[in-house]
Scaffold this motif. Structure first.
Motif, PDB file in Angstrom:
ATOM      1  N   UNK A 206       0.837  -1.202   0.000  1.00 47.66           N
ATOM      2  CA  UNK A 206       0.000   0.000   0.000  1.00 47.66           C
ATOM      3  C   UNK A 206       0.874   1.255   0.000  1.00 47.66           C
ATOM      4  N   UNK A 207       1.954   1.216   0.776  1.00 49.56           N
ATOM      5  CA  UNK A 207       2.885   2.349   0.796  1.00 49.56           C
ATOM      6  C   UNK A 207       3.556   2.526  -0.560  1.00 49.56           C
ATOM      7  N   UNK A 269      14.255   6.717   0.564  1.00 52.34           N
ATOM      8  CA  UNK A 269      14.151   7.249   1.927  1.00 52.34           C
ATOM      9  C   UNK A 269      12.689   7.339   2.358  1.00 52.34           C
ATOM     10  N   UNK A 270      11.816   7.752   1.440  1.00 54.44           N
ATOM     11  CA  UNK A 270      10.391   7.814   1.786  1.00 54.44           C
ATOM     12  C   UNK A 270       9.824   6.423   2.048  1.00 54.44           C
ATOM     13  N   UNK A 271      10.277   5.448   1.264  1.00 55.58           N
ATOM     14  CA  UNK A 271       9.802   4.082   1.467  1.00 55.58           C
ATOM     15  C   UNK A 271      10.341   3.496   2.773  1.00 55.58           C
ATOM     16  N   UNK A 272      11.581   3.815   3.104  1.00 59.19           N
ATOM     17  CA  UNK A 272      12.136   3.380   4.389  1.00 59.19           C
ATOM     18  C   UNK A 272      11.321   3.967   5.542  1.00 59.19           C
ATOM     19  N   UNK A 273      10.938   5.233   5.413  1.00 58.50           N
ATOM     20  CA  UNK A 273      10.137   5.873   6.465  1.00 58.50           C
ATOM     21  C   UNK A 273       8.772   5.192   6.579  1.00 58.50           C
ATOM     22  N   UNK A 274       8.158   4.872   5.436  1.00 62.62           N
ATOM     23  CA  UNK A 274       6.860   4.196   5.456  1.00 62.62           C
ATOM     24  C   UNK A 274       6.973   2.827   6.128  1.00 62.62           C
ATOM     25  N   UNK A 275       8.064   2.108   5.825  1.00 66.16           N
ATOM     26  CA  UNK A 275       8.283   0.800   6.454  1.00 66.16           C
ATOM     27  C   UNK A 275       8.448   0.944   7.963  1.00 66.16           C
ATOM     28  N   UNK A 288       9.467  -7.920  18.044  1.00 62.41           N
ATOM     29  CA  UNK A 288      10.492  -8.391  17.110  1.00 62.41           C
ATOM     30  C   UNK A 288      10.181  -8.034  15.659  1.00 62.41           C
ATOM     31  N   UNK A 289       9.063  -7.381  15.407  1.00 66.33           N
ATOM     32  CA  UNK A 289       8.663  -7.048  14.045  1.00 66.33           C
ATOM     33  C   UNK A 289       9.701  -6.155  13.363  1.00 66.33           C
ATOM     34  N   UNK A 290       9.977  -6.451  12.098  1.00 70.47           N
ATOM     35  CA  UNK A 290      10.900  -5.629  11.309  1.00 70.47           C
ATOM     36  C   UNK A 290      10.490  -5.654   9.838  1.00 70.47           C
ATOM     37  N   UNK A 291      10.889  -4.626   9.127  1.00 67.35           N
ATOM     38  CA  UNK A 291      10.870  -4.632   7.664  1.00 67.35           C
ATOM     39  C   UNK A 291      12.227  -4.113   7.214  1.00 67.35           C
TER      40      UNK A 291
END
Length: 385
Positions: A206-207, A269-275, A288-291
């Motif tokens: 979605x992001x 960078x925007x996608x990293x922020x969304x993640x 423990x959740x990560x992306x």
């Protein structure tokens, strides 16, 4: 040997990117040897594939480089009406895997090199053939390293990808990336107590779609492209073991293709922020959740100025008035970025036929490419100094 005769032989080598290209390179090496054309091989670490770089003419002057890739995409699952690795001539079309993308150009370039070997060139002709272009322009990078260390570099590069013999001055840059979403497994009957990694992956998709919408509305524009803005595309999502297990792992494979005025690092960078925002919410259920987002492969775009000497030179060879830009990527962006080598894309056929069953290039297009290269040889014989 003429271009069509050489193309017939080139198509017979099934140089799918996952396989070796050494038989084809060996055939080309024998052709060059028979005409006294010196060449170098640059092999990969496994010695299963090789780039080839040949020089016709004087070695102490800078010349014109013709560049092409020897690998082709698979034929698996495609419904061909002709044998994919045999050239079939039908109604003025030459069918076979790689006929358009891009063994047709390589055949013309080889035939031109053989003709050049019988001429006295004042400016040299270079032939640069690479491997693994179809999987991210991988092989050409070692060839570029070799060229970077040579005392004399090419003046101009013509990448012979299929443009219908139009002069193309650019293509978009590309990033291929993978988002690894980690949740918490559990029994599906108790799903709210677990953290579904597929749901995280869907939130990230979605992001990605929101970023695509932003780029389409507010990003850079280049009207020379069919799609005039940068694009974000999801190609694969892999996750899950069984229906009654909440999955703890999901991979999302996506790509970004950018016009020259958009900064791919800013998009990432925007996608990293969304993640990070998705993870922040998910961590309330499972700390423990990560992306994690990893770049699998990337190459820069190409944006050669239309008024440059390189573009004007290639236009003069074919009598072209205008220029285009192409949707697909090439090694041209790497030549431009890493060698500051002026690069233009021009070759026979259309990418509309590439990667499809019954791929073809027309005889008319091969003849037009031969004519362009004949004009080039005359210019090289006179000298460009």
């Amino acid at each position: 040997m003429d271009s069509i005769e050489i193309l017939r032989k080139l198509i017979s080598f099934p140089t799918v990117s996952r396989d070796s290209n050494l038989e084809l390179i060996g055939y080309i090496g024998e052709l060059l040897d028979a005409h006294g054309i010196p060449f170098k091989l640059i092999q990969d670490e496994d010695r299963r594939k090789a780039n080839l770089f040949a020089t016709v003419g004087p070695t102490r002057r800078a010349g014109i480089m013709l560049s092409g890739h020897t690998d082709v995409v698979p034929v698996d699952g495609q419904n061909w009406s002709v044998p994919p690795f045999e050239m079939t001539e039908r109604n003025g079309r030459l069918h076979g895997r790689g006929a358009a993308d891009m063994k047709g150009f390589i055949a013309s370039a080889l035939a031109a090199s053989l003709r050049a070997s019988k001429m006295e060139l004042n400016t040299p002709l270079y032939l640069a053939l690479s491997y693994d272009e179809e999987v991210g322009c991988l092989g050409v990078r070692s060839l570029i390293q070799m060229l970077a260390s040579t005392p004399v570099r090419p003046l101009l590069c013509i990448v012979g990808e299929p443009t219908g013999m139009a002069v193309a001055t650019g293509h978009k840059g590309k990033i291929a990336a993978r988002a690894t979403c980690v949740g918490r497994e559990g029994h599906s009957a108790l799903a709210p107590l677990a953290l579904n990694a597929i749901h995280m992956g869907c939130d990230f998709v979605t992001a990605l779609r929101a970023e695509q919408d932003r780029l389409a509305k507010k990003g850079g524009r280049d009207g020379d492209y069919d799609i005039p803005y940068s694009t974000v595309h999801v190609g694969k999502m892999n996750a899950g073991v069984a229906l009654n297990i909440v999955p703890n792992l999901c991979h999302v494979d996506f790509e970004i293709r950018t016009v020259a005025t958009d900064d791919p690092e800013c998009i990432m960078a925007r996608l990293q922020h969304a993640a990070a925002m998705i993870v922040e919410s998910a961590a309330r259920t499972a700390p423990e959740a990560t992306i994690d987002i990893d770049i699998v492969n990337a190459y820069p775009g190409l944006d050669t100025p239309g008024a440059s000497d390189a573009v004007q030179f290639v236009k003069s060879l074919i009598g072209a008035n205008g220029t285009i830009k192409v949707a697909f990527g090439t090694e041209g962006g790497l030549f431009d970025r890493d060698l500051a080598l002026p690069t233009v894309i021009c070759g026979p056929g259309s990418m509309a036929q590439g990667h499809k069953p019954d791929e073809f290039v027309t005889i008319e297009q091969i003849c037009r490419c031969d004519a362009m290269l004949d004009a080039l040889l005359l210019r090289l014989a006179r000298g460009l100094d």
